[in-house]
Design an enzyme around this catalytic site. Sequence first.
Site, PDB file in Angstrom:
ATOM      1  N   LYS A 107       0.630  -1.159  -0.216  1.00 52.48           N
ATOM      2  CA  LYS A 107       0.075   0.074   0.009  1.00 52.48           C
ATOM      3  C   LYS A 107       0.860   1.323  -0.406  1.00 52.48           C
ATOM      4  O   LYS A 107       0.748   2.078  -1.003  1.00 52.48           O
ATOM      5  CB  LYS A 107      -0.835  -0.127   0.851  1.00 52.48           C
ATOM      6  CG  LYS A 107      -1.928  -0.929   1.057  1.00 52.48           C
ATOM      7  CD  LYS A 107      -2.841  -1.907   2.670  1.00 52.48           C
ATOM      8  CE  LYS A 107      -3.513  -2.696   2.377  1.00 52.48           C
ATOM      9  NZ  LYS A 107      -4.748  -2.909   3.370  1.00 52.48           N
ATOM     10  N   GLN A 151      -4.854  -1.766   9.841  1.00 52.79           N
ATOM     11  CA  GLN A 151      -4.210  -3.139   9.425  1.00 52.79           C
ATOM     12  C   GLN A 151      -5.043  -3.936   9.722  1.00 52.79           C
ATOM     13  O   GLN A 151      -4.303  -4.098  11.345  1.00 52.79           O
ATOM     14  CB  GLN A 151      -3.316  -3.339   8.801  1.00 52.79           C
ATOM     15  CG  GLN A 151      -3.277  -5.035   8.000  1.00 52.79           C
ATOM     16  CD  GLN A 151      -3.116  -4.585   6.655  1.00 52.79           C
ATOM     17  OE1 GLN A 151      -3.360  -3.497   6.107  1.00 52.79           O
ATOM     18  NE2 GLN A 151      -4.204  -5.805   6.609  1.00 52.79           N
ATOM     19  N   ASP A 174     -11.871   2.670   4.101  1.00 53.17           N
ATOM     20  CA  ASP A 174     -12.191   1.610   3.885  1.00 53.17           C
ATOM     21  C   ASP A 174     -13.369   1.295   3.702  1.00 53.17           C
ATOM     22  O   ASP A 174     -13.681   0.166   3.527  1.00 53.17           O
ATOM     23  CB  ASP A 174     -11.172   0.269   5.176  1.00 53.17           C
ATOM     24  CG  ASP A 174     -10.084   0.245   4.975  1.00 53.17           C
ATOM     25  OD1 ASP A 174      -9.993   0.061   3.278  1.00 53.17           O
ATOM     26  OD2 ASP A 174      -9.177  -0.983   6.214  1.00 53.17           O
TER      27      ASP A 174
END
Length: 346
Positions: A107, A151, A174
């Site tokens: 990422k 994460q 997200d």
Amino acid sequence: MSVLSQGTQTRTHLACNTKLGGPRVATFCAARPKYLARRVMAVAQASAVAPAGLSAALIDGKKIAETIRGELRVEVEELKAQKHLAPGLAVVLVGQRKDSQTYVRSKKKACEEVGIVSYGVDLPETATEDEVLEVVAKFNADPNVHGILVQLPLPKHINEKRVLDAISLEKDVDGFHPNNIGELAMRGRSPMYVSCTPKGCLELLKRSGITLAGKRAAVVGRSNIVGLPAALLLQQEDATVTVIHSRTPDAQQLCAEADIVIAACGKAEMITGDWIKPGATVIDVGINAVDDPTAKRGYRLVGDVNFEEAKEKAAFITPVPGGVGPMTIAMLLRNTVDGAKRSLEN
């Protein structure tokens, strides 16, 4: 070699050849050049990414994601030049899981490629829930950060729900916040962000020229992260959607009636060829490691779909790896850039 790479002459032959359309079609094509041109384009599109020996055309997620990153790079350069604004993404990693570390590195690399500024905090496995919440609060208050990603999975002693709910709605790139899911579920509403993986699935379909309106779609899996938002997104595109899960009777039969299948059940190769309607489009979200002594690492990666069987019946299919995975990261970047633009409005 794909049909596209064989030149216009071959495509013209295929568009009107007797096996595909019969002698009447060949005569019709010869007499009507405009119809021929449309038919050539249809054949080229369906065959352009189909490798030799593959029945279904391959939807190349890596290539589409690369195109999207190129588009985002231009947008970021314009933001920096015209608005003096650099989009920023903060990633919070707790613990030493190798897979999580790999995901975070990928990422950050993707951010660097398009010009997004990366912010990161790595906490030890022993970090307390309050320590994680403190980091999230810091990024919530930072005007240079336009997106926050924690994460997952988090260590067992940390309440994931509490941490995810603490992320500012304006920075929930997200798309996990209940408000975003709720907005997605309501007609006439637009969520601030949509979960990256299902958003990537829809982008694959659209950029591959797959018609969604009026089609029957099956989503195999009902998770909050993929299955539920994928079903809602398909419904927004006027598809008729069936969600198939562990308690669904006649699951195989229902799936085999669908024009579009999004497989996100988390079980290696569960979707076999008899689950696929001839000519369907198959988007395989799953990524599972299965033992393979012939592989260098002792395992290979497969999806939730049995690729070898499904490709013999589908018209379009995503590979694993190289299908949905790259699109998830591309949509994360997309959401971050959108968040930066939205901050200008606020």
